[in-house]
Each structure stands twice: as C-alpha cells, then as structure tokens.
Design a protein around this motif. Structure first.
Motif, PDB file in Angstrom:
ATOM      1  N   ILE A 304       0.844  -1.189   0.000  1.00  0.00           N
ATOM      2  CA  ILE A 304       0.000   0.000   0.000  1.00  0.00           C
ATOM      3  C   ILE A 304       0.881   1.241   0.000  1.00  0.00           C
ATOM      4  O   ILE A 304       1.657   1.460   0.924  1.00  0.00           O
ATOM      5  CB  ILE A 304      -0.935   0.004   1.224  1.00  0.00           C
ATOM      6  CG1 ILE A 304      -1.879  -1.203   1.162  1.00  0.00           C
ATOM      7  CG2 ILE A 304      -1.742   1.307   1.277  1.00  0.00           C
ATOM      8  CD1 ILE A 304      -2.751  -1.357   2.384  1.00  0.00           C
ATOM      9  N   LYS A 305       0.745   2.027  -1.045  1.00  0.00           N
ATOM     10  CA  LYS A 305       1.520   3.257  -1.170  1.00  0.00           C
ATOM     11  C   LYS A 305       0.863   4.409  -0.421  1.00  0.00           C
ATOM     12  O   LYS A 305       1.542   5.242   0.188  1.00  0.00           O
ATOM     13  CB  LYS A 305       1.678   3.618  -2.656  1.00  0.00           C
ATOM     14  CG  LYS A 305       2.492   4.886  -2.903  1.00  0.00           C
ATOM     15  CD  LYS A 305       2.579   5.181  -4.400  1.00  0.00           C
ATOM     16  CE  LYS A 305       3.371   6.467  -4.659  1.00  0.00           C
ATOM     17  NZ  LYS A 305       3.431   6.772  -6.119  1.00  0.00           N
ATOM     18  N   GLU A 306      -0.461   4.442  -0.459  1.00  0.00           N
ATOM     19  CA  GLU A 306      -1.198   5.540   0.163  1.00  0.00           C
ATOM     20  C   GLU A 306      -2.555   5.018   0.616  1.00  0.00           C
ATOM     21  O   GLU A 306      -3.129   4.131  -0.025  1.00  0.00           O
ATOM     22  CB  GLU A 306      -1.387   6.681  -0.855  1.00  0.00           C
ATOM     23  CG  GLU A 306      -2.045   7.930  -0.309  1.00  0.00           C
ATOM     24  CD  GLU A 306      -2.168   9.015  -1.359  1.00  0.00           C
ATOM     25  OE1 GLU A 306      -2.952   9.948  -1.133  1.00  0.00           O
ATOM     26  OE2 GLU A 306      -1.492   8.909  -2.406  1.00  0.00           O
ATOM     27  N   LYS A 307      -3.079   5.580   1.717  1.00  0.00           N
ATOM     28  CA  LYS A 307      -4.381   5.140   2.185  1.00  0.00           C
ATOM     29  C   LYS A 307      -5.070   6.230   2.972  1.00  0.00           C
ATOM     30  O   LYS A 307      -4.436   7.143   3.510  1.00  0.00           O
ATOM     31  CB  LYS A 307      -4.236   3.899   3.071  1.00  0.00           C
ATOM     32  CG  LYS A 307      -3.454   4.097   4.360  1.00  0.00           C
ATOM     33  CD  LYS A 307      -3.367   2.809   5.140  1.00  0.00           C
ATOM     34  CE  LYS A 307      -2.540   3.014   6.416  1.00  0.00           C
ATOM     35  NZ  LYS A 307      -2.447   1.770   7.209  1.00  0.00           N
ATOM     36  N   ALA A 308      -6.376   6.142   3.032  1.00  0.00           N
ATOM     37  CA  ALA A 308      -7.199   7.033   3.843  1.00  0.00           C
ATOM     38  C   ALA A 308      -8.355   6.180   4.369  1.00  0.00           C
ATOM     39  O   ALA A 308      -9.288   5.868   3.636  1.00  0.00           O
ATOM     40  CB  ALA A 308      -7.713   8.211   3.024  1.00  0.00           C
ATOM     41  N   LEU A 309      -8.261   5.787   5.626  1.00  0.00           N
ATOM     42  CA  LEU A 309      -9.245   4.911   6.231  1.00  0.00           C
ATOM     43  C   LEU A 309      -9.812   5.549   7.487  1.00  0.00           C
ATOM     44  O   LEU A 309      -9.347   6.602   7.935  1.00  0.00           O
ATOM     45  CB  LEU A 309      -8.627   3.551   6.565  1.00  0.00           C
ATOM     46  CG  LEU A 309      -8.073   2.742   5.388  1.00  0.00           C
ATOM     47  CD1 LEU A 309      -7.356   1.517   5.879  1.00  0.00           C
ATOM     48  CD2 LEU A 309      -9.181   2.361   4.417  1.00  0.00           C
ATOM     49  N   ASN A 310     -10.821   4.900   8.074  1.00  0.00           N
ATOM     50  CA  ASN A 310     -11.374   5.386   9.328  1.00  0.00           C
ATOM     51  C   ASN A 310     -10.312   5.407  10.416  1.00  0.00           C
ATOM     52  O   ASN A 310      -9.398   4.564  10.426  1.00  0.00           O
ATOM     53  CB  ASN A 310     -12.533   4.483   9.776  1.00  0.00           C
ATOM     54  CG  ASN A 310     -13.860   4.978   9.268  1.00  0.00           C
ATOM     55  OD1 ASN A 310     -13.988   6.134   8.860  1.00  0.00           O
ATOM     56  ND2 ASN A 310     -14.851   4.109   9.287  1.00  0.00           N
ATOM     57  N   ASN A 311     -10.422   6.315  11.354  1.00  0.00           N
ATOM     58  CA  ASN A 311      -9.439   6.404  12.444  1.00  0.00           C
ATOM     59  C   ASN A 311      -9.425   5.179  13.306  1.00  0.00           C
ATOM     60  O   ASN A 311      -8.416   4.888  13.944  1.00  0.00           O
ATOM     61  CB  ASN A 311      -9.743   7.642  13.309  1.00  0.00           C
ATOM     62  CG  ASN A 311      -9.484   8.949  12.558  1.00  0.00           C
ATOM     63  OD1 ASN A 311      -8.630   9.003  11.682  1.00  0.00           O
ATOM     64  ND2 ASN A 311     -10.245   9.979  12.897  1.00  0.00           N
ATOM     65  N   ASP A 312     -10.557   4.449  13.354  1.00  0.00           N
ATOM     66  CA  ASP A 312     -10.604   3.254  14.205  1.00  0.00           C
ATOM     67  C   ASP A 312      -9.921   2.068  13.556  1.00  0.00           C
ATOM     68  O   ASP A 312      -9.927   0.966  14.093  1.00  0.00           O
ATOM     69  CB  ASP A 312     -12.050   2.900  14.543  1.00  0.00           C
ATOM     70  CG  ASP A 312     -12.883   2.573  13.316  1.00  0.00           C
ATOM     71  OD1 ASP A 312     -14.003   2.078  13.505  1.00  0.00           O
ATOM     72  OD2 ASP A 312     -12.417   2.846  12.188  1.00  0.00           O
TER      73      ASP A 312
END
Length: 313
Positions: A304-312
């Motif tokens: 994974i180069k980049e990600k944006a997921l939930n804080n949990d």
C-alpha cells in the motif's frame, strides 16, 4: 445500526468513478434506515487519474475511504485488501464500471435478512461479449465442475453480499495463490444466487482480455483441482503400459514371422519404457512440489503506497 462495507477494486477507472458513486448513492438512500454505508476504493496501481477522482469524491463524503497500491497487483489482491480494511457487518464487492447493478443490492439484502450468509450473483447471458470468450467461459465452468469438488455456478460474478462471519473465514485462509470464486464456494455457509442480464461497461475498456482470463482460469484449475498434475501421471502410466504391450508384440512377432530392422524395435520400446517411468515419477513428485513452492515464498500479496481509512482502523 448495521454497517455495510462496499469494496470497489479499481484499475484505470477514472471515467467510471463519478457515475458509480451517483448510482450507488441512490441505493444508500433507500437502505439508510437499515444500513450505514462505507465505501472502500482499492486503487490497483492505476496509471490514469483514478486515485485523483476518488480523492475528489472523498472531499464531499465522509464515508468514502481508499487504499492505493504501489503497482498493479491484480484484482484478487485488491479484493483481499478491501476485505481486510472493511469493518462492516456485511460486505459486498462491486466493480466500478457498473456492470454489477447497484440496485441488485436491495434484493441481496432481503436475501441476507432471510438467513443466507452469502448472496452471489450470476449473469444469465453474455450479451456484448466476443463469441470466443463466451465459449471458453462456459467451457471453464463445465470443466471446473467436472474435475473439482468445488461446484461453481456458470456466469458467477465477484459481486456478492456476505456476512462478517463469511469474510472472516475467507481472511483466515493465508494461501498466496488465490482464486476468489473458488474460495467463496469452498468456505461453505448458506448461499443463494441472483441472476441478471449482462451489462456493458459505462465507460472505458476492460483490462481483462482473452489471455488474462485464460491465465486466471488456469489458476482456478490449479488451486482447486489436481487434474493438471494427473495428466502427467496418467500420460506416464499410459506410455508405460503401451511400452509393455509393444514389447510383447515384438517378442511374439519375432518368434512367429520374424523381426524388422535389427535394434530399432528394442530401442524404441526401451525409450518408451524409461520415458513413461520418468513421467510417472515426475508427476508424483510434482503433486507435492507444486503445493509447496509458491506458498513457501511468503511474498506479500500487495504493498500500500497511500491510504485514507477510518481512524478506528
């Protein structure tokens, strides 16, 4: 309230991101009293502006998240990454090109409420596909169901709605060579299938061509059947038996009507005998080695180069 994780593998789908969100949001509104939606886009190393489009729609939607691979690792890896990132009570996998009808989720959710653990989908026809691809696809399912203990429905799609328990079972399988259609069937659970007419892509051209689909079908044969290795075993056995028959024939002919060119017959039968035994032994060894080789590498299935997921998460 229950949560639905919508996993969308993407590879060069920049033109389809906006139409997909527009259509799926309509379904979200119809199910908002029952389900909270979260969208997990998995950018499989796209070379166009797919990731930029995902980032654009994320700015106005707080339930849209994404993963972006360092390169193209394939749809199997994208689906796996999406399932690992999901936290929903229910999980569905959909293509961004709208060949998977979003409105079918309404019927799929009704089936889940009836007690099914997996609600899969299948195309009842292949309208719009090249004839050769359709023929080979039908042939694949017939052969697969013939040689494998796992039975798969003709026209089966990756588009399915699953419970958390099913996805956790799928994620517990650590095998490197993954064939999701077979895995979804192998884990068991109570399943049903909904049929629909084939749909064309909204925009763009599929990254799947005849040869990539052919390679993918061989993955299915290898992962869920020993038939390919049995070919080596039985060809060796057949060659060995034919050589024995040949030896008997040569001996009988020599004793009754005489032989042919001196040395030729004996040389051919010896070659067949030794070759048959070698193929037999190689086939038996291959049964063990093939199961070990790829799994022992333990290479990661993606980066994974980049990600944006939930804080949990």
């Amino acid at each position: 309230m229950m949560r639905l994780s919508v996993i969308i593998p993407c590879y060069n789908e920049e033109e389809n991101i906006f139409p997909f969100i527009e259509q799926i949001k309509k379904i979200e509104k119809q199910l908002k009293e029952h389900l909270l939606f979260e969208y997990i886009f998995v950018d499989d190393g796209s070379t166009d502006k797919t990731l930029e489009r995902i980032q654009e729609i994320r700015q106005n939607n707080n339930n849209i998240f994404y993963l972006s691979f360092s390169r193209n690792f394939g749809k199997e890896s994208a689906m796996l990454a999406g399932m690992k990132a999901s936290k929903g009570d229910y999980i569905t996998i959909m293509d961004a090109d709208l060949q998977d009808p979003p409105e079918l989720l309404l019927d799929m959710f009704d089936k889940i409420k009836e007690g099914y653990d997996i609600v899969g989908t299948r195309r009842i026809n292949r309208k719009g596909e090249p004839l050769i691809r359709s023929l080979f696809s039908k042939m694949f399912y017939k052969i697969m169901n013939l040689i494998s203990e796992i039975k798969m429905i003709d026209g089966l799609r990756d588009f399915s709605l699953m419970t958390r328990q099913v996805v956790d079972s799928i994620l517990s399988l650590e095998e490197v060579n993954r064939f999701s259609k077979g895995i979804f069937s192998w884990v068991g659970y109570r399943s049903t299938y909904l049929s629909y007419e084939n749909r064309d892509r909204v925009y763009g051209k599929s990254s799947w061509n005849f040869w990539s689909l052919l390679r993918y079908s061989f993955e299915g044969f290898i992962n869920f059947s020993e038939a390919l290795l049995n070919i080596a075993v039985w060809s060796g056995t057949l060659s060995f038996i034919l050589s024995i028959i040949g030896i008997i024939f040569i001996v009988v002919r020599k004793l009754t009507i005489g032989g042919s060119v001196n040395g030729w017959a004996s040389l051919v039968t010896i070659i067949l005998l030794i070759g048959g035994i070698q193929l037999l032994c190689i086939g038996i060894l291959g049964k063990y080695i093939s199961k070990i080789f790829l799994e022992t590498k333990k290479r990661p299935l993606y980066f994974i180069k980049e990600k944006a997921l939930n804080n949990d998460r």
